[in-house]
Design an enzyme around this catalytic site. Sequence first.
Site, PDB file in Angstrom:
ATOM      1  N   ASN A 147       0.813  -1.215   0.000  1.00  0.00           N
ATOM      2  CA  ASN A 147       0.000   0.000   0.000  1.00  0.00           C
ATOM      3  C   ASN A 147       0.850   1.270   0.000  1.00  0.00           C
ATOM      4  O   ASN A 147       0.358   2.340   0.335  1.00  0.00           O
ATOM      5  CB  ASN A 147      -1.000  -0.012   1.169  1.00  0.00           C
ATOM      6  CG  ASN A 147      -0.315  -0.185   2.517  1.00  0.00           C
ATOM      7  OD1 ASN A 147       0.898  -0.053   2.620  1.00  0.00           O
ATOM      8  ND2 ASN A 147      -1.099  -0.480   3.548  1.00  0.00           N
ATOM      9  N   HIS A 333      -7.432   6.311   9.991  1.00  0.00           N
ATOM     10  CA  HIS A 333      -6.281   5.636   9.360  1.00  0.00           C
ATOM     11  C   HIS A 333      -6.756   4.848   8.131  1.00  0.00           C
ATOM     12  O   HIS A 333      -7.092   3.678   8.217  1.00  0.00           O
ATOM     13  CB  HIS A 333      -5.626   4.696  10.380  1.00  0.00           C
ATOM     14  CG  HIS A 333      -4.268   4.231   9.965  1.00  0.00           C
ATOM     15  ND1 HIS A 333      -3.388   3.627  10.815  1.00  0.00           N
ATOM     16  CD2 HIS A 333      -3.630   4.279   8.782  1.00  0.00           C
ATOM     17  CE1 HIS A 333      -2.274   3.336  10.182  1.00  0.00           C
ATOM     18  NE2 HIS A 333      -2.406   3.702   8.936  1.00  0.00           N
TER      19      HIS A 333
HETATM   20  P1  NDP Z   1      10.395   1.929   3.588  1.00  0.00           P
HETATM   21  O1  NDP Z   1      11.018   0.906   4.452  1.00  0.00           O
HETATM   22  O2  NDP Z   1      10.400   1.757   2.117  1.00  0.00           O
HETATM   23  O3  NDP Z   1      11.049   3.332   3.864  1.00  0.00           O
HETATM   24  C1  NDP Z   1      11.341   3.778   5.140  1.00  0.00           C
HETATM   25  C2  NDP Z   1      12.513   4.716   4.998  1.00  0.00           C
HETATM   26  O4  NDP Z   1      12.691   5.360   6.256  1.00  0.00           O
HETATM   27  C3  NDP Z   1      13.808   4.006   4.669  1.00  0.00           C
HETATM   28  O5  NDP Z   1      14.371   4.648   3.560  1.00  0.00           O
HETATM   29  C4  NDP Z   1      14.624   4.230   5.938  1.00  0.00           C
HETATM   30  O6  NDP Z   1      15.959   4.495   5.673  1.00  0.00           O
HETATM   31  C5  NDP Z   1      14.071   5.530   6.417  1.00  0.00           C
HETATM   32  N1  NDP Z   1      14.386   5.831   7.804  1.00  0.00           N
HETATM   33  C6  NDP Z   1      14.322   5.017   8.869  1.00  0.00           C
HETATM   34  N2  NDP Z   1      14.652   5.695   9.964  1.00  0.00           N
HETATM   35  C7  NDP Z   1      14.914   6.951   9.591  1.00  0.00           C
HETATM   36  C8  NDP Z   1      15.329   8.116  10.282  1.00  0.00           C
HETATM   37  N3  NDP Z   1      15.539   8.089  11.603  1.00  0.00           N
HETATM   38  N4  NDP Z   1      15.506   9.258   9.577  1.00  0.00           N
HETATM   39  C9  NDP Z   1      15.324   9.273   8.248  1.00  0.00           C
HETATM   40  N5  NDP Z   1      14.938   8.199   7.529  1.00  0.00           N
HETATM   41  C10 NDP Z   1      14.739   7.051   8.210  1.00  0.00           C
HETATM   42  O7  NDP Z   1       8.904   2.101   4.135  1.00  0.00           O
HETATM   43  P2  NDP Z   1       7.629   2.712   3.418  1.00  0.00           P
HETATM   44  O8  NDP Z   1       8.041   3.924   2.682  1.00  0.00           O
HETATM   45  O9  NDP Z   1       6.875   1.662   2.693  1.00  0.00           O
HETATM   46  O10 NDP Z   1       6.760   3.088   4.704  1.00  0.00           O
HETATM   47  C11 NDP Z   1       7.216   4.071   5.632  1.00  0.00           C
HETATM   48  C12 NDP Z   1       6.319   4.094   6.839  1.00  0.00           C
HETATM   49  O11 NDP Z   1       5.047   4.581   6.455  1.00  0.00           O
HETATM   50  C13 NDP Z   1       6.028   2.715   7.453  1.00  0.00           C
HETATM   51  O12 NDP Z   1       7.031   2.326   8.347  1.00  0.00           O
HETATM   52  C14 NDP Z   1       4.725   2.942   8.151  1.00  0.00           C
HETATM   53  O13 NDP Z   1       4.958   3.412   9.470  1.00  0.00           O
HETATM   54  C15 NDP Z   1       4.085   4.061   7.342  1.00  0.00           C
HETATM   55  N6  NDP Z   1       2.942   3.546   6.574  1.00  0.00           N
HETATM   56  C16 NDP Z   1       1.720   4.103   6.798  1.00  0.00           C
HETATM   57  C17 NDP Z   1       0.620   3.627   6.157  1.00  0.00           C
HETATM   58  C18 NDP Z   1      -0.715   4.257   6.343  1.00  0.00           C
HETATM   59  O14 NDP Z   1      -1.720   3.621   6.033  1.00  0.00           O
HETATM   60  N7  NDP Z   1      -0.798   5.471   6.829  1.00  0.00           N
HETATM   61  C19 NDP Z   1       0.695   2.454   5.268  1.00  0.00           C
HETATM   62  C20 NDP Z   1       2.052   2.028   4.999  1.00  0.00           C
HETATM   63  C21 NDP Z   1       3.110   2.536   5.685  1.00  0.00           C
HETATM   64  P3  NDP Z   1      17.030   3.449   5.241  1.00  0.00           P
HETATM   65  O15 NDP Z   1      16.432   2.623   4.162  1.00  0.00           O
HETATM   66  O16 NDP Z   1      18.065   4.351   4.742  1.00  0.00           O
HETATM   67  O17 NDP Z   1      17.310   2.707   6.477  1.00  0.00           O
END
Ligand code: NDP
Length: 386
Positions: A147, A333
């Site tokens: 998603n 949500h």
């Molecule tokens: P991804 O794993 O693709 O991306 C997460 C990114 O966050 C990675 O690039 C990671 O970095 C980076 N990251 C982690 N910690 C930090 C930090 N402290 N500072 C900066 N960057 C950081 O996940 P998605 O993009 O698919 O999803 C992200 C979040 O969105 C999920 O964890 C979830 O909480 C939320 N979400 C919400 C939904 C909703 O319905 N509202 C549905 C789906 C997700 P690196 O790769 O460099 O470690």
Amino acid sequence: MAKVLCVLYDDPTDGYPTSYARDDVPVIESYPGGQTAPSPSAIDFRPGALLGSVSGELGLRNFLESQGHTLVVTSSKEGDDSVLDRELPDTDIVISQPFWPAYLTAERIAKAPHLKLAITAGIGSDHVDLDAAIAAGVTVAEVTYSNSISVAEHVVMMTLGLVRNYIPSYQIVTDGGWNIADAVSRSYDVEGLHVGTVAAGRIGLAVLRRLAPFDMKLHYTDRHRLPESVERELNLTFHPDTASMVPHCDVVTINAPLHPETEGLFDDKLLATMKRGTYLINTARAKIVDRDAVVRALESGQLAGYAGDVWYPQPAPADHPWRSMPHHGMTPHISGSSLSAQTRYAAGTREILESWFARTPIRDEYLIVDGGRLAGAGAHSYSAKS
Ligand code: NDP
């Protein structure tokens, strides 16, 4: 044979749908970057049906029961007398969605000695105490990418909605009014504004790609830098951390997982460093921002708007201050639970279960915790406390 406990949100208030607004959803075969969409051996549901609510059962009942497994589906998850708490002691597998999270705390994991697998039907497994799962040898998996684009679309909608002042303008119409000045005195174009994403993973990068055609100036911070070719293609400005990025932005969108590094990141101090009148959009997790600091910033005008779909706890109580704070565009949500997304994460949940029962590896990109440590996607995006 396994007992599977599936915690889902309630059916619609007027009952489970018998028909839908549209007859189909497009088939998405792969995601940006090449990861393939879920590929279970079969599905027992109609794509586009409501699968995420109790009667939808994620389309799993036939599949599980035909193999002799037991499926319990409930929305009851709060309090010691909840169905979740009552069923946990002999449950082998818990399935939950972030939209209606079954909080698998250390206490609950301790009460579930048979628990071996926790599946997030969606993305974001922070409702599971990952350290406790690691200690108890519970595998945690989620349907990575299922998603992500759905959420990115929600972020774009909320960016346009806040900046252009859509919701109050719509309200004027439904109230029978026509005061143009009321509507436009908080309305701007996004063109030329600077937008920054906290994290440029699947969602963050998809947001940037979708906002680029609006001629916004694009910024990001992330623990790992994007390939130079992507930075050049989108004309991205990289910042080493959130604190150094936000003062340059007119719109900030949060797309990082909730873990110890990001919890409480947007507090009074950080919000005070942003330009007056910044819009903040958070579809990641509520606890990444300080709830009351956001309310204060909206009241003072430091933030011009706040929108998102993530709350703590969920469901949010009726008196949650974000329901009544000024200039917000909150939804429940929902961003990752469109009918299109449900089709993918229900299929992905089945794919994970098929692998589990066949004792074949779960796709690495679906794993968060496995073998007593962060694994797969989890090792990349999450941090364990110990
Ligand atoms: P991804 O794993 O693709 O991306 C997460 C990114 O966050 C990675 O690039 C990671 O970095 C980076 N990251 C982690 N910690 C930090 C930090 N402290 N500072 C900066 N960057 C950081 O996940 P998605 O993009 O698919 O999803 C992200 C979040 O969105 C999920 O964890 C979830 O909480 C939320 N979400 C919400 C939904 C909703 O319905 N509202 C549905 C789906 C997700 P690196 O790769 O460099 O470690």
